[in-house]
Design a protein around this motif. Structure first.
Motif, short mmCIF file in Angstrom:
data_model
loop_
_atom_site.label_atom_id
_atom_site.label_comp_id
_atom_site.label_asym_id
_atom_site.label_seq_id
_atom_site.Cartn_x
_atom_site.Cartn_y
_atom_site.Cartn_z
N THR A 15 0.97 -1.06 -0.15
CA THR A 15 -0.41 0.23 -0.23
C THR A 15 1.03 1.33 0.06
N LEU A 16 2.00 1.01 0.16
CA LEU A 16 3.20 2.34 0.00
C LEU A 16 2.08 3.19 1.07
N GLY A 17 1.80 3.43 2.28
CA GLY A 17 1.85 3.87 2.93
C GLY A 17 0.35 4.68 2.96
N SER A 18 -0.51 3.96 2.19
CA SER A 18 -2.06 4.61 1.84
C SER A 18 -3.07 3.79 2.24
N GLY A 19 -2.71 2.66 3.33
CA GLY A 19 -3.47 2.14 3.95
C GLY A 19 -4.00 1.31 3.29
N PRO A 20 -4.82 -0.33 3.73
CA PRO A 20 -5.02 -1.73 3.55
C PRO A 20 -6.22 -0.95 2.12
N ASN A 21 -6.56 -2.13 1.41
CA ASN A 21 -7.28 -2.28 0.31
C ASN A 21 -7.18 -1.06 -0.25
N LYS A 22 -5.49 -0.94 -0.88
CA LYS A 22 -5.94 0.02 -1.60
C LYS A 22 -4.72 -0.74 -3.18
N ASP A 23 -5.47 -0.43 -4.46
CA ASP A 23 -4.37 -0.78 -5.39
C ASP A 23 -2.91 -0.53 -5.65
N THR A 25 15.64 -14.40 -3.51
CA THR A 25 14.06 -14.38 -3.25
C THR A 25 13.10 -13.29 -2.49
N GLU A 26 12.71 -12.00 -3.17
CA GLU A 26 12.18 -11.20 -2.52
C GLU A 26 10.23 -11.58 -2.63
N CYS A 27 10.18 -10.60 -1.09
CA CYS A 27 8.78 -11.15 -0.16
C CYS A 27 8.32 -9.72 -0.27
N PHE A 28 7.13 -9.51 -0.38
CA PHE A 28 5.74 -8.36 -0.19
C PHE A 28 4.84 -8.88 0.24
N TYR A 29 4.33 -7.95 1.02
CA TYR A 29 3.37 -8.11 1.72
C TYR A 29 2.01 -7.26 1.34
N GLN A 30 0.88 -7.83 1.68
CA GLN A 30 -0.61 -6.89 1.53
C GLN A 30 -0.81 -7.71 2.05
N THR A 31 -1.71 -6.05 3.01
CA THR A 31 -3.23 -6.39 3.39
C THR A 31 -4.32 -6.35 3.27
N THR A 32 -5.31 -6.75 3.71
CA THR A 32 -7.09 -6.82 2.54
C THR A 32 -7.57 -7.19 4.07
N ALA A 33 -8.62 -7.26 3.79
CA ALA A 33 -9.61 -7.39 4.70
C ALA A 33 -10.97 -8.74 3.83
N ARG A 34 -11.26 -9.03 5.59
CA ARG A 34 -12.38 -9.91 4.81
C ARG A 34 -13.54 -9.82 3.75
N ASN A 35 -13.90 -11.33 3.40
CA ASN A 35 -14.68 -11.16 2.08
C ASN A 35 -13.81 -10.45 0.54
N ASP A 36 -13.29 -9.75 1.24
CA ASP A 36 -12.92 -9.24 -0.47
C ASP A 36 -12.31 -9.84 -1.21
#
Length: 216
Positions: free
Chosen positions: A12-20, A32-43
């Protein structure tokens, strides 16, 4: 030695969760490079990646859910699209693997699209509930649905344009690489032909010189 490196970076690069998110990075050889994406339930979560430069144009890819389950495992692919629906509440881990290549680094583009529930697309039902009753005649629910649809289509169009630009970059890389190979082998063939021609001329002249000396 362990060549795995982890980038603890929210997509999200500082924009908060649920952002494209769209991101391009250089994947080093043997790493190997790993990244993380925050999501909400049922999206729903859509991940698309492409290798735009590097020998072989291929990487490995793993998608792991917040609960630790491995949802996707690709080996040596140049591009792919994966969908998770519905999502869990938490951080999804996206890992790109180039450990099989010990010499060549790869340029990787990927994008993460979060399709939110319609109730959260524009701040939720509560905001619409606060609209004065005098505006009910304008069919606010219909307007909200249409705005949601327009927003989704615009976002999809933007992502498609981004993918097309990425494909163009990869095709340009392939063309430049092929041009270098064609130019190299053309020059090599030219050198070989000139060498053969000079050798033949020299051999024929020596042959006639030896024949004249024999008659003299």
């Amino acid at each position: 030695p362990d060549t795995t490196s982890f980038s603890f970076l929210h997509l999200t690069l500082g924009s908060g969760p649920n952002k494209d998110v769209e991101f391009t990075f250089l994947l080093s050889a043997g790493s190997t490079e790993c990244f993380y994406q925050t999501t909400a339930r049922n999206d729903s979560l859509e991940v698309e990646y492409q290798v735009t430069a590097g020998s072989g144009l291929d990487v490995g890819f793993v998608l792991i859910s917040p609960s630790g389950y491995q949802l996707v495992s690709d080996f040596r692919r140049s591009d792919a699209i994966h969908m998770v629906d519905p999502t869990e509440d938490g951080d999804y881990r996206l890992c790109f693997d180039n450990s099989f290549s010990k010499l060549s680094e790869k340029m990787v583009f990927f994008q993460v699209i979060i399709n939110r529930q319609s109730s959260r697309a524009y701040g939720g039902q509560n905001e619409w509930a606060e609209v004065p009753e005098s505006l009910v005649e304008y069919k606010l629910e219909d307007i909200r649905v249409r705005l949601d649809s327009v927003y989704r289509h615009l976002e999809r169009s933007r992502h498609v344009l981004t993918v097309l630009r990425t494909l163009e970059a990869r095709d340009r890389y392939l063309l430049e690489d092929n041009l270098w190979r064609v130019s190299f082998w053309s020059c090599l063939n030219m050198v070989v032909m000139l060498t053969v021609a000079v050798t033949q001329v020299y051999t024929l002249r020596r042959l006639f010189d030896d024949t004249r000396r024999a008659y003299m």
